[in-house]
Structure formats: structure tokens, C-alpha cells
Scaffold this motif. Sequence first.
Motif, mmCIF file in Angstrom:
data_model
loop_
_atom_site.group_PDB
_atom_site.id
_atom_site.type_symbol
_atom_site.label_atom_id
_atom_site.label_comp_id
_atom_site.label_asym_id
_atom_site.label_seq_id
_atom_site.Cartn_x
_atom_site.Cartn_y
_atom_site.Cartn_z
ATOM 1 N N ILE A 161 -32.686 6.920 -49.226
ATOM 2 C CA ILE A 161 -31.983 5.942 -48.408
ATOM 3 C C ILE A 161 -31.672 6.526 -47.033
ATOM 4 C CG2 ILE A 161 -29.751 4.764 -48.121
ATOM 5 C CD1 ILE A 161 -29.790 4.125 -51.080
ATOM 6 N N LYS A 162 -31.305 7.783 -47.008
ATOM 7 C CA LYS A 162 -30.933 8.427 -45.739
ATOM 8 C C LYS A 162 -32.116 8.559 -44.790
ATOM 9 C CE LYS A 162 -27.954 11.807 -45.901
ATOM 10 N NZ LYS A 162 -27.328 13.101 -46.264
ATOM 11 N N GLN A 163 -33.329 8.426 -45.326
ATOM 12 C CA GLN A 163 -34.522 8.530 -44.491
ATOM 13 C C GLN A 163 -35.017 7.167 -44.007
ATOM 14 O OE1 GLN A 163 -35.708 11.446 -43.384
ATOM 15 N NE2 GLN A 163 -33.946 12.297 -44.475
ATOM 16 N N THR A 164 -34.378 6.094 -44.432
ATOM 17 C CA THR A 164 -34.830 4.764 -44.019
ATOM 18 C C THR A 164 -34.394 4.453 -42.598
ATOM 19 O OG1 THR A 164 -32.831 3.638 -44.837
ATOM 20 C CG2 THR A 164 -34.664 3.915 -46.396
ATOM 21 N N SER A 165 -35.164 3.616 -41.919
ATOM 22 C CA SER A 165 -34.818 3.211 -40.559
ATOM 23 C C SER A 165 -33.513 2.421 -40.540
ATOM 24 C CB SER A 165 -35.952 2.373 -39.951
ATOM 25 O OG SER A 165 -36.204 1.217 -40.740
ATOM 26 N N VAL A 166 -33.243 1.667 -41.608
ATOM 27 C CA VAL A 166 -32.018 0.861 -41.670
ATOM 28 C C VAL A 166 -30.790 1.767 -41.638
ATOM 29 C CG1 VAL A 166 -30.673 -0.775 -43.040
ATOM 30 C CG2 VAL A 166 -33.170 -0.970 -42.966
ATOM 31 N N TYR A 167 -30.809 2.807 -42.454
ATOM 32 C CA TYR A 167 -29.677 3.735 -42.510
ATOM 33 C C TYR A 167 -29.526 4.487 -41.187
ATOM 34 C CZ TYR A 167 -26.675 7.550 -44.142
ATOM 35 O OH TYR A 167 -25.645 8.460 -44.288
ATOM 36 N N LYS A 168 -30.632 4.961 -40.661
ATOM 37 C CA LYS A 168 -30.578 5.719 -39.408
ATOM 38 C C LYS A 168 -30.099 4.850 -38.250
ATOM 39 C CE LYS A 168 -34.112 9.169 -40.576
ATOM 40 N NZ LYS A 168 -35.449 9.721 -40.219
#
Length: 205
Positions: A161-168
Amino acid sequence: MCRTDINEYLENNRHWVADVLAKDKTYFDQLTSGQQPSALLLGCSDSRVSPSMVLGTNLGELFIHRNIANVVSHTDLNFLSVMQYAVESLGVKDIIVYGHYGCGGIRAAYENNNNGLIDNWLANIKDVIRHHQSELDAIADTDERLNKLVELNVLEQIANIKQTSVYKNALANGNKILLHAWVFDFSTGLVHDLKKKYNITPSIA
């Protein structure tokens, strides 16, 4: 556990509506005004781990996505779209990865047999096995080893999840998203918080 006649679900629904309205005549009027869920939950599709029932939530409290073995795949546009909508449109600040002991998807990935189409999905879990092979091999009991893999898989999906564009993008825009790693044990009914078990800071899980 015996199978239920499908039509009984409709009858159960009518009883549920009657019970709800007896307690609050405006209940359904409130639902039609929109949703403001407290969290996004990614759970497994297993029929025994119903998040709403286990966590005692009402309609509108959880935004839920479920798939085999609660996997965050960076090619899964379904989950990524759900996550984007939850974070950017609904303003969700908490994301829960909700695994469970006794997961059939976890066992299938570990046993590494030929299961057909689902093997493509299980490859995500096989990567978790490969990354933690020595740790898993050190556990003699098979059930304990699989339970450990369930936990490692939940923590791996938090990392995904931390690598997703949404999270970033959320972090870049100043939105704090807390990630939670939970595992349900249907032999006891209890949900375990892995951040407490492994002493992980809330900002990670």
C-alpha cells in the motif's frame, strides 16, 4: 455447518428491516444522504471472516474491498480504484489490511500445487514466502508456520500500500493515512493487532 436455503436470506432481510425500523424510523433516510466511512478495509473473500459482523459495525462505517488472501497487487485496478475513491473522495484516514488464520489462499500458495487460474493471483503470496523462506522453514509445526505466513502476508500488503500512487499522493498533499495490520482468528473470534504483537509504530501499520 449446514447450507441455508437461499430464500431464507430474503426472509432474514425483511426481519432485519423490521427490527431496524422499530429502533430508528429514520435509519434508512440517513443512509440515503451519503456515506462517511471511518476506514477502508481490505479483507479476504473467505465466507467465515465477515468484517462487519466480526467488528460489530453498522452500514456506512466501513468501506470494504475483499479478494483472495487480502492481497494488494499493483496491477489490480479494482482495489486501486477503491482505495483512490476511499482516500480522495470519501476522505478516509485509516486503511486496515484484515487477514485471517486458516486462510485457504495462504495454504494454497505455500503448498505450491497446480490450482489453475488462481495460481497467477497466488504468485503475490509466493513472493512473500520467498522473501521469508528461512524464517518460515525454522518453524517446525505446519499450522504455526502457516499462521506466521498469514501475518507476514498482511505486513507485506501494508508495505505494498505504501508503494501505491494513491498513498504517496495523499502524503504529498499533507493527508496522514494510518495503516493497520489486523488478523482474525475464527477459532476464538478475536482480531489481533499485529502492530502491538510486533511492536510496530502506527505510522507503519
